[in-house]
Write an enzyme that holds these catalytic residues in place. Structure first.
Site, PDB file in Angstrom:
ATOM      1  N   THR A   1       0.821  -1.208   0.000  1.00  0.00           N
ATOM      2  CA  THR A   1       0.000   0.000   0.000  1.00  0.00           C
ATOM      3  C   THR A   1       0.858   1.263   0.000  1.00  0.00           C
ATOM      4  O   THR A   1       0.524   2.268  -0.644  1.00  0.00           O
ATOM      5  CB  THR A   1      -0.946   0.004   1.213  1.00  0.00           C
ATOM      6  OG1 THR A   1      -1.851  -1.098   1.095  1.00  0.00           O
ATOM      7  CG2 THR A   1      -1.740   1.293   1.286  1.00  0.00           C
TER       8      THR A   1
ATOM      9  N   SER B   1      -7.023  -1.239  -6.548  1.00  0.00           N
ATOM     10  CA  SER B   1      -6.614  -1.494  -5.166  1.00  0.00           C
ATOM     11  C   SER B   1      -5.135  -1.816  -5.187  1.00  0.00           C
ATOM     12  O   SER B   1      -4.595  -2.260  -6.209  1.00  0.00           O
ATOM     13  CB  SER B   1      -7.408  -2.678  -4.592  1.00  0.00           C
ATOM     14  OG  SER B   1      -6.803  -3.171  -3.405  1.00  0.00           O
ATOM     15  N   THR B   2      -4.489  -1.586  -4.066  1.00  0.00           N
ATOM     16  CA  THR B   2      -3.109  -2.070  -3.924  1.00  0.00           C
ATOM     17  C   THR B   2      -3.020  -3.533  -4.315  1.00  0.00           C
ATOM     18  O   THR B   2      -2.041  -3.974  -4.932  1.00  0.00           O
ATOM     19  CB  THR B   2      -2.638  -1.893  -2.465  1.00  0.00           C
ATOM     20  OG1 THR B   2      -2.517  -0.500  -2.179  1.00  0.00           O
ATOM     21  CG2 THR B   2      -1.304  -2.581  -2.217  1.00  0.00           C
TER      22      THR B   2
ATOM     23  N   THR C   1      35.012 -39.382 -12.366  1.00  0.00           N
ATOM     24  CA  THR C   1      33.823 -39.590 -11.552  1.00  0.00           C
ATOM     25  C   THR C   1      34.282 -39.670 -10.102  1.00  0.00           C
ATOM     26  O   THR C   1      35.292 -40.307  -9.805  1.00  0.00           O
ATOM     27  CB  THR C   1      33.085 -40.887 -11.939  1.00  0.00           C
ATOM     28  OG1 THR C   1      33.978 -41.993 -11.826  1.00  0.00           O
ATOM     29  CG2 THR C   1      32.564 -40.809 -13.367  1.00  0.00           C
TER      30      THR C   1
ATOM     31  N   SER D   1      46.373 -12.228  -4.330  1.00  0.00           N
ATOM     32  CA  SER D   1      46.752 -12.242  -2.921  1.00  0.00           C
ATOM     33  C   SER D   1      47.472 -10.966  -2.547  1.00  0.00           C
ATOM     34  O   SER D   1      48.204 -10.385  -3.355  1.00  0.00           O
ATOM     35  CB  SER D   1      47.656 -13.442  -2.631  1.00  0.00           C
ATOM     36  OG  SER D   1      48.139 -13.403  -1.307  1.00  0.00           O
TER      37      SER D   1
ATOM     38  N   LYS E   1      50.211 -14.758  -7.383  1.00  0.00           N
ATOM     39  CA  LYS E   1      49.056 -15.647  -7.270  1.00  0.00           C
ATOM     40  C   LYS E   1      47.865 -15.044  -8.012  1.00  0.00           C
ATOM     41  O   LYS E   1      47.562 -13.861  -7.891  1.00  0.00           O
ATOM     42  CB  LYS E   1      48.696 -15.871  -5.806  1.00  0.00           C
ATOM     43  CG  LYS E   1      47.705 -17.005  -5.573  1.00  0.00           C
ATOM     44  CD  LYS E   1      47.554 -17.273  -4.076  1.00  0.00           C
ATOM     45  CE  LYS E   1      46.777 -18.543  -3.802  1.00  0.00           C
ATOM     46  NZ  LYS E   1      45.378 -18.423  -4.182  1.00  0.00           N
TER      47      LYS E   1
END
Length: 477
Positions: A101, A140-141, A187, A318, A324
């Site tokens: 609202t 309406s809202t 896997t 890093s 790195k």
């Protein structure tokens, strides 16, 4: 310098509103009540709300619920907002009590004040255009807020689909680029059998294409709106012809293909369409995250890890370890996926939390879905541009892994039996000898046939590697 105020009244009493504000007492009360996130309402949500108000004014003019002067003033105010004017006047927090609202009244008040001013009235007088009586006429809202939220989401999904389609094309390009690169499949993170790197990327492409197709299902679910239902779906206080024709009129304004709920009470009570949309976003986010996990794993190293692929270097990795470089792009994709999953849980609870004729929790539901849509679009873009497009394969590493692996013993099993193949694998690991040398030492088959069986490329296709004919196969067994 003391700020100048005007005094407005709402149903609870007096409110001192900044004199130059285009919002009013209802909005200001909401600002005081809901200092929640500190963030503004989503711009696409504002756009959609204003379009709903414009369509309503046009429809109310047609059914003679608004006179021409008021209707045209409202439409003109909406067009000015849609062009970018007074967007800073939408000041309520996106998370608010009251089922939205506060946002509805913020929109009504801004439009009413702009229209009133244009017709020669004073800000806050709402004469000749009132936020409730005129801007909110027939609404309406409870029907404009969910309708506007869906419009905004549809547009975000369209943008997301476009960005995701570009990412699919990048993965597809890599799958073709890497089609001849043989590597070991895994896997449970252990050596399995050979696979082509291009096949791995083709599988990523297939997964993401399925997810993008689901975006259409989300758009379809969001395209059914309850506008015209007013407070609880019965359409009270809305002209009958307005109710019948408001959604087609809204389509003219938005350029979308919305449909009105067959049962407006159902459309007002239930938020399952938002859950469909959020679930589809979660599914897509998890697919992206799985792929990002794979890329981080495959690029690990570079010296002490797998290092089958190299990701583009985007920044120093890093503050203490010189040189790195970290997989920051896949990492941010992971993090956005985590956020989407969390947002989906919020949406899930919102959908469940509704009671009887209305669900009051749409504001946080929309806030989280918008966050997911915007965040995923950004994550997809950076994934494509800063990672996938510049990703390269380390062909030498891939080939060496295949030759070192005992996983290729699987191709021997149909020829020498599972037990013998298993014994050879254990011996190879224990002695660090190659499978090829062990097979030839034990004279299990000819070198020529062994070469045919150990052809890595052949192992990436269906069939029994090295099988010449049924007769030869039977004799070997």
């Amino acid at each position: 310098m003391e700020e100048v105020y005007r005094v407005e009244h709402d149903s609870l009493g007096e409110m001192k509103v900044p004199a130059g504000a285009y919002y009013g007492a209802n909005t200001l009360r909401a600002v005081q009540n809901f200092p929640i996130t500190g963030n503004p309402v989503d711009r696409e949500f504002i756009r959609a709300m204003v379009e709903v108000k414009k369509a309503a004014a046009l429809m109310n003019l047609e059914v003679h619920q608004l006179n021409e002067e008021r209707a045209h003033a409202i439409v003109n105010a909406c067009d000015r907002i849609l062009a970018g004017e007074n967007l800073d006047q939408f000041v309520v927090d996106p998370i608010q009590g009251g089922a939205g609202t506060s946002f509805n009244m913020n929109t009504n008040e801004v439009i009413a004040n702009m229209a009133t001013e244009a017709l020669g009235g004073k800000l806050g007088s709402y004469d000749p255009v009132h936020p409730n009586d005129h801007v909110n006429e027939g609404q309406s809202t409870n029907d404009v807020i969910p309708t506007s939220g869906k419009i905004a989401m549809i547009r975000y999904f369209m943008e997301l689909k476009d960005e995701a389609t570009k990412l699919n094309a990048s993965f597809d390009k890599k799958s073709r680029e890497f089609d001849s690169y043989i590597k070991m499949g895994r896997t449970q993170n252990q050596d399995a059998v050979p696979i082509r790197l291009g096949q791995e990327f083709a599988a990523y492409t297939a997964l993401l294409k399925r997810d993008v197709k689901r975006f259409d299902a989300a758009i379809e679910a969001l395209s059914v709106v309850n506008l015209g239902g007013t407070a609880i779906g019965t359409g009270l206080n809305a002209d009958v012809n307005y109710v019948k024709n408001i959604v087609p009129k809204l389509n003219e304004v938005t350029g979308l293909k919305l449909k009105q709920n067959e049962d407006l009470i159902d459309g007002t009570q239930n938020l399952d369409g938002f859950l469909v949309a959020s679930s589809i976003l979660k599914n897509y986010a998890l697919s992206l995250s799985k792929i990002a996990n794979d890329l981080r794993f495959l690029s690990s190293g570079p010296r002490s890890g797998i290092h089958e692929i190299t990701l583009p270097a985007r920044q120093a990795g890093s503050s203490i370890m010189p040189g790195k470089v970290n997989p920051v792009i896949p990492e941010v994709v992971n993090q956005m996926a985590f956020a989407v999953v969390g947002n989906d849980m919020t949406v899930t609870m919102c959908v469940e939390g509704g009671q009887l004729e209305l669900n009051a929790f749409e504001p946080v539901c929309f806030y989280k879905i918008f966050e997911s849509l915007r965040g995923l679009k950004g994550a997809i873009y950076t994934f494509r541009v800063h990672c996938i497009d510049g990703l390269t394969a380390n062909k030498k590493n891939l080939e060496e892994e295949v030759h070192r692996s005992v996983g290729i013993v699987t191709a021997l099993a149909p020829h020498i039996g599972y037990i013998t193949a298993s014994r050879l694998a254990k011996t190879a690991l224990a002695t660090n000898k190659s499978l090829r040398d062990l097979v030839l030492e034990e004279k299990l088959m000819t070198e020529e046939k062994l070469d045919r069986i150990f052809n890595p490329y052949a192992m990436t296709h269906p069939g029994i590697a090295g099988k010449d004919s049924d007769v030869e196969e039977k004799s070997e067994k």
